[in-house]
Design a protein around this motif. Structure first.
Motif, mmCIF file in Angstrom:
data_model
loop_
_atom_site.group_PDB
_atom_site.id
_atom_site.type_symbol
_atom_site.label_atom_id
_atom_site.label_comp_id
_atom_site.label_asym_id
_atom_site.label_seq_id
_atom_site.Cartn_x
_atom_site.Cartn_y
_atom_site.Cartn_z
ATOM 1 N N TRP A 27 -38.992 37.568 -11.742
ATOM 2 C CA TRP A 27 -40.006 36.859 -10.955
ATOM 3 C C TRP A 27 -40.136 37.414 -9.546
ATOM 4 C CZ3 TRP A 27 -38.780 34.583 -6.377
ATOM 5 C CH2 TRP A 27 -37.419 34.326 -6.132
ATOM 6 N N TRP A 28 -39.037 37.865 -8.944
ATOM 7 C CA TRP A 28 -39.086 38.355 -7.579
ATOM 8 C C TRP A 28 -39.760 39.731 -7.470
ATOM 9 C CZ3 TRP A 28 -36.375 42.879 -7.345
ATOM 10 C CH2 TRP A 28 -35.342 43.061 -8.274
ATOM 11 N N GLN A 29 -40.068 40.342 -8.620
ATOM 12 C CA GLN A 29 -40.759 41.627 -8.614
ATOM 13 C C GLN A 29 -42.279 41.485 -8.610
ATOM 14 O OE1 GLN A 29 -38.915 43.194 -12.217
ATOM 15 N NE2 GLN A 29 -37.528 44.495 -11.010
ATOM 16 N N LEU A 30 -42.785 40.260 -8.570
ATOM 17 C CA LEU A 30 -44.231 40.034 -8.639
ATOM 18 C C LEU A 30 -45.036 40.898 -7.652
ATOM 19 C CD1 LEU A 30 -44.446 36.165 -9.160
ATOM 20 C CD2 LEU A 30 -45.386 37.909 -10.668
ATOM 21 N N PRO A 31 -44.634 40.991 -6.379
ATOM 22 C CA PRO A 31 -45.445 41.816 -5.468
ATOM 23 C C PRO A 31 -45.174 43.312 -5.591
ATOM 24 C CG PRO A 31 -44.126 40.147 -4.290
ATOM 25 C CD PRO A 31 -43.554 40.295 -5.670
ATOM 26 N N PHE A 32 -44.129 43.682 -6.329
ATOM 27 C CA PHE A 32 -43.653 45.070 -6.272
ATOM 28 C C PHE A 32 -43.768 45.842 -7.584
ATOM 29 C CE2 PHE A 32 -40.769 42.380 -3.619
ATOM 30 C CZ PHE A 32 -41.318 42.701 -2.394
ATOM 31 N N ARG A 33 -44.237 45.213 -8.645
ATOM 32 C CA ARG A 33 -44.188 45.888 -9.937
ATOM 33 C C ARG A 33 -45.293 45.382 -10.856
ATOM 34 N NH1 ARG A 33 -39.234 45.093 -14.293
ATOM 35 N NH2 ARG A 33 -39.751 46.823 -15.708
ATOM 36 N N ALA A 34 -45.860 46.292 -11.639
ATOM 37 C CA ALA A 34 -46.794 45.937 -12.712
ATOM 38 C C ALA A 34 -46.239 46.493 -14.022
ATOM 39 C CB ALA A 34 -48.186 46.504 -12.440
ATOM 40 N N LEU A 35 -46.407 45.744 -15.093
ATOM 41 C CA LEU A 35 -45.866 46.156 -16.391
ATOM 42 C C LEU A 35 -46.860 45.788 -17.491
ATOM 43 C CD1 LEU A 35 -43.508 47.286 -18.069
ATOM 44 C CD2 LEU A 35 -42.516 44.978 -18.072
ATOM 45 N N LEU A 116 -54.473 47.657 -21.772
ATOM 46 C CA LEU A 116 -53.143 47.298 -22.237
ATOM 47 C C LEU A 116 -52.869 45.828 -21.924
ATOM 48 C CD1 LEU A 116 -52.979 50.450 -22.236
ATOM 49 C CD2 LEU A 116 -50.565 50.199 -21.669
ATOM 50 N N ILE A 117 -51.868 45.262 -22.573
ATOM 51 C CA ILE A 117 -51.546 43.848 -22.413
ATOM 52 C C ILE A 117 -50.560 43.691 -21.259
ATOM 53 C CG2 ILE A 117 -50.591 41.810 -23.548
ATOM 54 C CD1 ILE A 117 -51.229 43.256 -26.233
ATOM 55 N N PRO A 118 -50.907 42.914 -20.227
ATOM 56 C CA PRO A 118 -49.971 42.751 -19.114
ATOM 57 C C PRO A 118 -48.765 41.909 -19.526
ATOM 58 C CG PRO A 118 -51.873 41.325 -18.809
ATOM 59 C CD PRO A 118 -52.167 42.195 -20.008
ATOM 60 N N ASP A 119 -47.609 42.265 -18.986
ATOM 61 C CA ASP A 119 -46.416 41.456 -19.245
ATOM 62 C C ASP A 119 -46.669 40.038 -18.749
ATOM 63 O OD1 ASP A 119 -43.248 41.976 -19.827
ATOM 64 O OD2 ASP A 119 -43.558 40.374 -18.369
ATOM 65 N N PRO A 120 -46.346 39.023 -19.562
ATOM 66 C CA PRO A 120 -46.667 37.648 -19.162
ATOM 67 C C PRO A 120 -46.017 37.196 -17.863
ATOM 68 C CG PRO A 120 -45.276 37.688 -21.130
ATOM 69 C CD PRO A 120 -45.730 39.084 -20.892
ATOM 70 N N LYS A 121 -44.908 37.837 -17.469
ATOM 71 C CA LYS A 121 -44.237 37.437 -16.234
ATOM 72 C C LYS A 121 -44.779 38.150 -15.003
ATOM 73 C CE LYS A 121 -39.843 36.252 -18.470
ATOM 74 N NZ LYS A 121 -38.372 36.526 -18.508
ATOM 75 N N SER A 122 -45.599 39.176 -15.190
ATOM 76 C CA SER A 122 -46.147 39.932 -14.069
ATOM 77 C C SER A 122 -47.307 39.177 -13.433
ATOM 78 C CB SER A 122 -46.617 41.309 -14.539
ATOM 79 O OG SER A 122 -47.752 41.187 -15.385
ATOM 80 N N ALA A 123 -47.734 39.637 -12.252
ATOM 81 C CA ALA A 123 -48.872 39.001 -11.585
ATOM 82 C C ALA A 123 -50.131 39.134 -12.435
ATOM 83 C CB ALA A 123 -49.081 39.638 -10.210
#
Length: 216
Positions: A27-35, A116-123
């Motif tokens: 969760w803390w990677q929300l501003p820093f990562r896309a998957l 592509l399908i975004p990871d559900p936990k990503s922004a």
């Protein structure tokens, strides 16, 4: 011809992966990562799962952001952006803007595209869930993001046109334009921030146009 040239340039940017495992999204990677994920089925009922991991940071060596391709959870390749990873049946194209992702698509050999399908936990995944579960709210947010862009970019362009029109060759050719809008500095700043917020929201949905480029 142009597409072939683009593919050759993209291929030169690709480096082999090191086989490390794909780290789960936190969760803390929300501003820093896309998957993003792409499951592709085989004819025998099996499937290969591709994942594209995009850290929102520049590469310390080359100064550009990188995308990482994982195949069935293992690091397969990486590339500076924009990237075009060859995969089964086509390529995965990845590109970024100043506000986030503007493209993460699977393009088949026949030219058919799908995101592509975004990871559900990503922004991006959380924004996609709002679209699925609260379509009315999603449309309202989308409308507001476009409105903020239009107002911010439009008013700032009006004010910018006046000093540009005072440049001697332009003034001699078309005259001096007097902007009907004169806003205080704090409001100009607020409009610029609003335009950035609007473009960032659109980037979460992989929406990008000339309007977003002007908002930069």
């Amino acid at each position: 011809m142009i597409e072939d040239w683009r593919q050759r340039r993209a291929a030169k940017r690709i480096k082999s992966g090191d086989g490390r495992a794909l780290a789960p999204f936190r969760w803390w990677q929300l501003p820093f990562r896309a998957l993003f994920h792409l499951p592709l089925p085989h004819g025998d009922g099996r499937q290969t799962v591709y994942a594209v991991d995009i850290p929102r940071r520049t590469d310390p060596d080359g100064g550009k952001a990188r995308a990482h391709l994982y195949v069935d959870g293992e690091h397969h390749a990486e590339s500076k952006l924009p990237a075009a990873f060859p995969v089964a049946g086509g390529t995965i194209d990845v590109a970024v803007s100043a506000f986030g992702l503007k493209r993460c698509h699977y393009v088949t050999a026949a030219g058919v595209e799908r995101r592509l399908i975004p990871d559900p936990k990503s922004a991006e995944g959380r924004r996609a869930r709002v679209t699925r579960e609260h379509p009315t709210l999603s449309r309202s947010i989308s409308f507001l993001s476009v409105l903020m862009l239009l107002v911010g970019v439009g008013l700032n362009l009006l004010q910018l046109a006046e000093p540009i029109s005072k440049i001697p060759p332009i003034a001699d050719s078309i005259g001096v334009f007097e902007s009907p809008v004169r806003l205080p500095i704090w409001l100009n700043f607020a409009l610029a921030v609003g335009a950035m917020v609007g473009s960032t929201e659109r980037a979460l949905r992989l929406r990008y146009s000339a309007l977003d480029h002007a908002g930069k």
